[in-house]
Structure formats: C-alpha cells, structure tokens
Design a protein around this motif. Structure first.
Motif, short mmCIF file in Angstrom:
data_model
loop_
_atom_site.label_atom_id
_atom_site.label_comp_id
_atom_site.label_asym_id
_atom_site.label_seq_id
_atom_site.Cartn_x
_atom_site.Cartn_y
_atom_site.Cartn_z
N ASN A 12 0.80 -1.23 0.00
CA ASN A 12 0.00 0.00 0.00
C ASN A 12 0.83 1.28 0.00
N GLN A 13 2.16 1.14 0.16
CA GLN A 13 2.99 2.34 0.15
C GLN A 13 4.06 2.35 -0.93
N ALA A 14 4.20 1.24 -1.63
CA ALA A 14 5.31 1.11 -2.59
C ALA A 14 4.81 0.61 -3.94
N SER A 15 5.51 1.07 -4.98
CA SER A 15 5.17 0.61 -6.33
C SER A 15 6.42 0.22 -7.09
N MET A 16 6.22 -0.63 -8.07
CA MET A 16 7.29 -1.10 -8.95
C MET A 16 7.10 -0.48 -10.32
N ILE A 17 8.18 0.04 -10.89
CA ILE A 17 8.15 0.48 -12.28
C ILE A 17 8.94 -0.56 -13.08
N ASP A 18 8.24 -1.27 -13.96
CA ASP A 18 8.89 -2.28 -14.81
C ASP A 18 9.26 -1.64 -16.14
N LEU A 19 10.54 -1.70 -16.46
CA LEU A 19 10.99 -1.13 -17.73
C LEU A 19 11.41 -2.25 -18.67
N GLU A 20 11.10 -2.07 -19.94
CA GLU A 20 11.52 -3.06 -20.93
C GLU A 20 11.98 -2.33 -22.19
N GLY A 21 13.23 -2.58 -22.58
CA GLY A 21 13.75 -1.96 -23.80
C GLY A 21 14.96 -1.09 -23.52
N GLU A 22 15.01 0.06 -24.17
CA GLU A 22 16.17 0.94 -24.08
C GLU A 22 15.79 2.24 -23.37
N VAL A 23 16.60 2.62 -22.38
CA VAL A 23 16.35 3.88 -21.68
C VAL A 23 17.45 4.84 -22.10
N ASP A 24 17.11 5.79 -22.94
CA ASP A 24 18.11 6.73 -23.45
C ASP A 24 17.51 8.14 -23.53
#
Lengths: 142, 119
Positions: free
Chosen positions: B12-24
């Motif tokens: 209830n206090q935390a979230s996940m950010i799922d990234l897929e691919g290229e971060v530029d």
C-alpha cells in the motif's frame, strides 16, 4: 580487408534529434563488430558513442539547434578503432568527476555522459570549433 | 528503439516500475514522468525494475538520480532491481552503485523495502 596503412572508414550523418541516437548506436555496433573486440568491449563502444550523440542532442535542444546534423566517422586501422562524433550544437562538454560521495543530495546528475565516455574508451578528447564540438574516441582491440 | 513502462503496486505504500527496452535520451522522459506521477499520487517508495532493460545511458542515470533526490526529500526510497551484469556495470563504473540499493532479484528488493520501512 584494408591494409595496415589504409583505414577503412564509415561515415554517417544523422539529424541531431533524440529519436536518431539509437540509429547511431546500431551503426556503431556494426562497425565495432568488424573488429576482434569482446562482447563487452563492443558494448562499451556502443555506449560511448551513444553518449557522444546524447550530449550533442542535449546541447542542441538547449541552443535550439535541433535542425543541425551529427556526423559520425568510424575508422578502422589494424586493431585501432577511432570514432569521431562531430556536432553543430555549440557549447563545450563538461565532464563530471566520478562521484566520491554516497550522499545523493550532493550528487551532480549532469556530466555523467562525458564521465562514461572517458571510462569506456582508451583515448578520449573533446575539441570545440566554431559551430560545435568534436568528440574523438579510440578503442584498441586485443 | 522503444521503452515499455509498466507500473504495479508492491504494497500500500510502494510501487514497482517495470521497464523493458532501451532507456536513453529519447525514452528516459517516460521514466521521469512515471516517477513524477508516483510522487504526485503519494507513492514515496519506488522500485525500478531494470531486468528487461537492454540499454541504459547517462540520461537514464540522471533521471534515476533526480527521482531518488525527490523521493528522499519526502523520506522515500528508490531502489533498483538489476540482474543484468552489463547494465549493473554502468552503475559500478560511475560509482552510482554506492548511491542506489541495487538488487539482483525483485523479491529481495521488496523484502528489503519491508524491513527498511517496517511495512
């Protein structure tokens, strides 16, 4: 194959816009893949050239010069790969020092790109000219 | 050259950010916006999952540092899940592995968050 005295040269010109930096990286993968680099070394070259293009794009955005081009010249001579990234985006590149702090509040998030370039290639120099900046990087294959 | 950004609640206090691919330089603004959205919605404990990230550059590092600064101001946290040694190496050579808590497995990051925050 080129002889030892004649470099094989690949030239690429790209719009100085964020969406084209990935194209530069793909091209550099192809160039570095012609040499006897390890997988990690090829990745280092890809990241270093990506950073050179990124700093050009960031400076171009600030200076409102995104209508200019980035020129990438890759040159292979023996075990030496030289990549020159030339932009028309003005402003010098400032390298950050490697963070000595573990306090995030003291951390400078600018200049990490130049720091990465310095760390990833064997030779790195930046030269300013009238319209922009030339980043020259050299990586030697084993 | 794309980045897929997904979010999910961890508790209830935390979230996940799922990234897929290229971060530029082209895609990092998506990550920045997602962190801002979480701050705006009162989520101050964020885990950024880099498991499916193939490429990450200084722009991404800058966004993560900025996010960590903003979250810390609110007594929050920003931790990373990064099992890929090549991506992890970028944090190591820049010294940022001393700034971020970086976990190999998602479950470890969640467990440590529970311990840290007493959730």
């Amino acid at each position: 194959m080129a002889s030892e005295s004649t470099p094989s040269v690949v030239e690429l010109k790209l719009p100085c816009k964020p969406e084209f930096v990935g194209v530069a990286r793909l091209t550099v993968l192809g160039i570095a893949g012609r040499m006897s680099f390890s997988y990690d070394e090829v990745e280092d070259v890809r990241l270093a050239v990506g950073e050179a293009c990124t700093t050009a794009v960031e400076r171009a955005v600030k200076a409102n010069k995104t209508d200019t081009d980035i020129s990438i010249i890759g040159s292979i001579l023996g075990n030496k790969l030289t990549i020159e990234v030339r932009d028309q985006a003005g402003h010098p590149i400032d390298a950050a020092d490697k963070p000595q702090t573990t306090e995030v509040e003291e951390l400078d998030e600018q200049g990490l790109g130049a720091l990465l370039m310095e760390l990833l290639v064997d030779e790195f120099n930046v030269e300013s000219y009238e319209d922009g900046t030339i980043v020259r990087m050299v990586k030697y294959a084993e | 050259m794309n980045l897929k950004v997904d979010t999910r609640s961890v508790n209830n206090q935390a979230s996940m950010i799922d990234l897929e691919g290229e971060v530029d330089v082209y895609t990092a603004p998506q990550l920045k916006q997602q962190i801002i959205n979480m701050l705006d919605s009162g989520v101050y404990h964020v885990i950024v999952n880099l498991t499916n990230v193939e490429y990450l550059d200084s722009t991404a590092l800058g966004v993560l540092i900025g996010g960590l600064k903003r979250l810390r101001e609110r007594n929050g946290t920003l931790d990373l899940v990064c099992p890929n040694p090549r991506i992890r190496r970028i944090f190591e050579i820049t010294g940022l592995d001393k700034i971020f808590d970086i976990y190999t497995a998602e479950q470890d990051a969640i467990s440590k968050l529970d311990v840290k925050e007493g959730m």
